[in-house]
Design a protein around this motif. Structure first.
Motif, short mmCIF file in Angstrom:
data_model
loop_
_atom_site.label_atom_id
_atom_site.label_comp_id
_atom_site.label_asym_id
_atom_site.label_seq_id
_atom_site.Cartn_x
_atom_site.Cartn_y
_atom_site.Cartn_z
N ARG A 6 38.54 41.37 44.84
CA ARG A 6 38.98 40.36 44.79
C ARG A 6 37.86 39.90 44.29
NH1 ARG A 6 39.36 35.11 47.11
NH2 ARG A 6 40.15 33.60 45.84
N SER A 7 36.69 39.97 45.07
CA SER A 7 34.88 38.77 45.06
C SER A 7 34.52 39.16 43.91
CB SER A 7 34.95 38.56 46.60
OG SER A 7 34.51 40.28 46.99
N GLN A 8 34.75 41.27 43.75
CA GLN A 8 34.46 41.51 42.53
C GLN A 8 33.97 41.14 41.30
OE1 GLN A 8 35.14 45.62 43.44
NE2 GLN A 8 32.94 46.01 44.72
N GLU A 9 36.65 40.52 41.08
CA GLU A 9 36.32 40.25 40.15
C GLU A 9 35.80 39.14 40.08
OE1 GLU A 9 37.80 41.75 37.60
OE2 GLU A 9 37.37 43.21 37.86
N LEU A 10 36.25 38.15 40.57
CA LEU A 10 35.47 37.09 40.88
C LEU A 10 33.86 36.68 40.53
CD1 LEU A 10 37.36 35.14 43.49
CD2 LEU A 10 37.56 35.47 40.93
N GLU A 11 33.40 37.64 40.56
CA GLU A 11 31.88 37.15 40.14
C GLU A 11 31.15 37.80 39.56
OE1 GLU A 11 29.69 40.05 43.05
OE2 GLU A 11 30.05 38.43 44.54
N ARG A 12 32.11 38.56 38.52
CA ARG A 12 32.27 38.97 37.32
C ARG A 12 32.49 38.43 35.92
NH1 ARG A 12 35.25 44.13 36.72
NH2 ARG A 12 34.10 44.73 37.74
N LEU A 13 33.79 37.21 36.88
CA LEU A 13 34.10 36.12 35.78
C LEU A 13 32.81 35.07 35.75
CD1 LEU A 13 38.08 35.77 36.68
CD2 LEU A 13 36.82 36.17 34.04
N ASP A 14 32.47 34.73 36.67
CA ASP A 14 31.80 33.83 37.04
C ASP A 14 29.95 34.31 35.22
OD1 ASP A 14 33.12 32.11 38.71
OD2 ASP A 14 31.49 32.38 40.25
N ARG A 15 30.45 35.42 36.30
CA ARG A 15 28.61 36.22 35.22
C ARG A 15 28.99 35.41 34.12
NH1 ARG A 15 28.21 41.52 36.11
NH2 ARG A 15 29.69 42.19 34.56
N TRP A 16 29.96 36.07 33.21
CA TRP A 16 30.61 36.05 31.90
C TRP A 16 30.37 34.81 31.99
CZ3 TRP A 16 35.28 40.07 32.68
CH2 TRP A 16 34.93 41.49 32.19
N ARG A 17 31.26 33.42 32.75
CA ARG A 17 30.33 32.65 32.49
C ARG A 17 29.62 32.02 32.16
NH1 ARG A 17 35.72 32.04 36.53
NH2 ARG A 17 36.82 31.94 34.87
N ARG A 18 29.14 32.26 32.56
CA ARG A 18 27.36 31.83 32.87
C ARG A 18 26.88 32.40 31.54
NH1 ARG A 18 26.95 33.72 38.50
NH2 ARG A 18 26.13 35.44 37.43
N GLU A 19 27.04 34.06 30.94
CA GLU A 19 26.34 34.10 30.09
C GLU A 19 26.53 33.37 28.71
OE1 GLU A 19 26.77 38.24 30.74
OE2 GLU A 19 24.67 38.57 32.10
N GLY A 20 28.34 32.48 28.61
CA GLY A 20 28.62 32.71 27.06
C GLY A 20 29.45 33.43 26.61
N LEU A 64 34.41 37.00 25.84
CA LEU A 64 34.69 38.34 25.30
C LEU A 64 36.30 37.75 26.67
CD1 LEU A 64 32.95 40.89 27.22
CD2 LEU A 64 33.12 40.98 24.80
N VAL A 65 37.48 36.80 25.57
CA VAL A 65 38.60 36.56 25.70
C VAL A 65 39.32 37.33 26.68
CG1 VAL A 65 40.08 34.52 25.18
CG2 VAL A 65 37.86 34.06 24.45
N ALA A 66 39.80 37.94 25.73
CA ALA A 66 40.52 39.16 26.53
C ALA A 66 40.42 39.64 27.73
CB ALA A 66 41.01 40.04 24.72
N THR A 67 39.00 39.82 27.75
CA THR A 67 39.09 40.61 28.90
C THR A 67 38.90 39.57 30.11
OG1 THR A 67 37.16 41.68 27.71
CG2 THR A 67 36.70 41.90 29.54
N MET A 68 38.77 38.47 29.81
CA MET A 68 38.40 37.23 31.10
C MET A 68 39.90 37.21 31.48
SD MET A 68 35.35 34.91 29.45
CE MET A 68 35.39 33.71 31.35
N SER A 69 40.72 37.23 30.28
CA SER A 69 41.60 37.01 30.70
C SER A 69 42.37 38.40 31.29
CB SER A 69 42.91 36.27 29.41
OG SER A 69 42.46 37.65 28.38
N ARG A 70 41.88 39.13 31.28
CA ARG A 70 42.68 40.91 31.86
C ARG A 70 42.54 40.24 32.94
NH1 ARG A 70 40.65 44.70 29.00
NH2 ARG A 70 40.85 43.30 27.19
N SER A 71 41.13 39.55 33.74
CA SER A 71 40.26 39.97 34.67
C SER A 71 40.46 38.61 35.19
CB SER A 71 38.59 39.32 34.27
OG SER A 71 38.32 39.66 35.79
N GLN A 72 40.76 37.36 35.23
CA GLN A 72 41.91 36.54 35.88
C GLN A 72 43.52 36.71 36.10
OE1 GLN A 72 41.72 33.53 32.69
NE2 GLN A 72 39.99 32.69 33.80
#
Length: 111
Positions: free
Chosen positions: A61-75, A78-86
């Motif tokens: 779970r923490s790995q997925e949350l870190e990945r989501l934060d990184r994607w948000r910081r980088e702008g 990848l909306v589909a990938t982010m929604s799958r990760s969420q």
């Protein structure tokens, strides 16, 4: 009141291990009376199976949350990938809750 060995884990959980010896109350050969008493306690430095599963789910779970934060910081676009990760984070939280509930029920039943 038959005697069994016990294994106690670092997290506080325990389980029965091997049969040690039979009490005097059961006269039939090979049968036990049903009551279990501790003969010997073996202490383990590791955690029980449920606690290990819970820790594994927390790490994932923490790995997925870190990945989501990184994607948000980088702008991330990848909306589909982010929604799958969420969705994966949500599923992991449900599984963690179920495992914690199972562990709590087990502890309450045995105490």
């Amino acid at each position: 009141m038959c005697f069994y060995n016990q294994k106690k884990f670092a997290c506080g959980d325990w389980n029965w291990t091997s049969f040690a010896h039979q009490c005097n109350y059961e006269y039939r050969t090979g049968e036990t009376c049903g009551m279990r008493l501790v003969n010997f306690t073996e202490y383990e430095s590791k955690q029980c199976r449920l606690c290990e599963k819970i820790e594994t789910k927390f790490r994932r779970r923490s790995q997925e949350l870190e990945r989501l934060d990184r994607w948000r910081r980088e702008g991330g676009s990848l909306v589909a990938t982010m929604s799958r990760s969420q969705q994966l984070v949500s599923d992991l939280e449900k599984e963690i809750y179920q495992l914690q509930t199972e562990r709590d029920c087990k502890r309450k039943a045995l105490s």
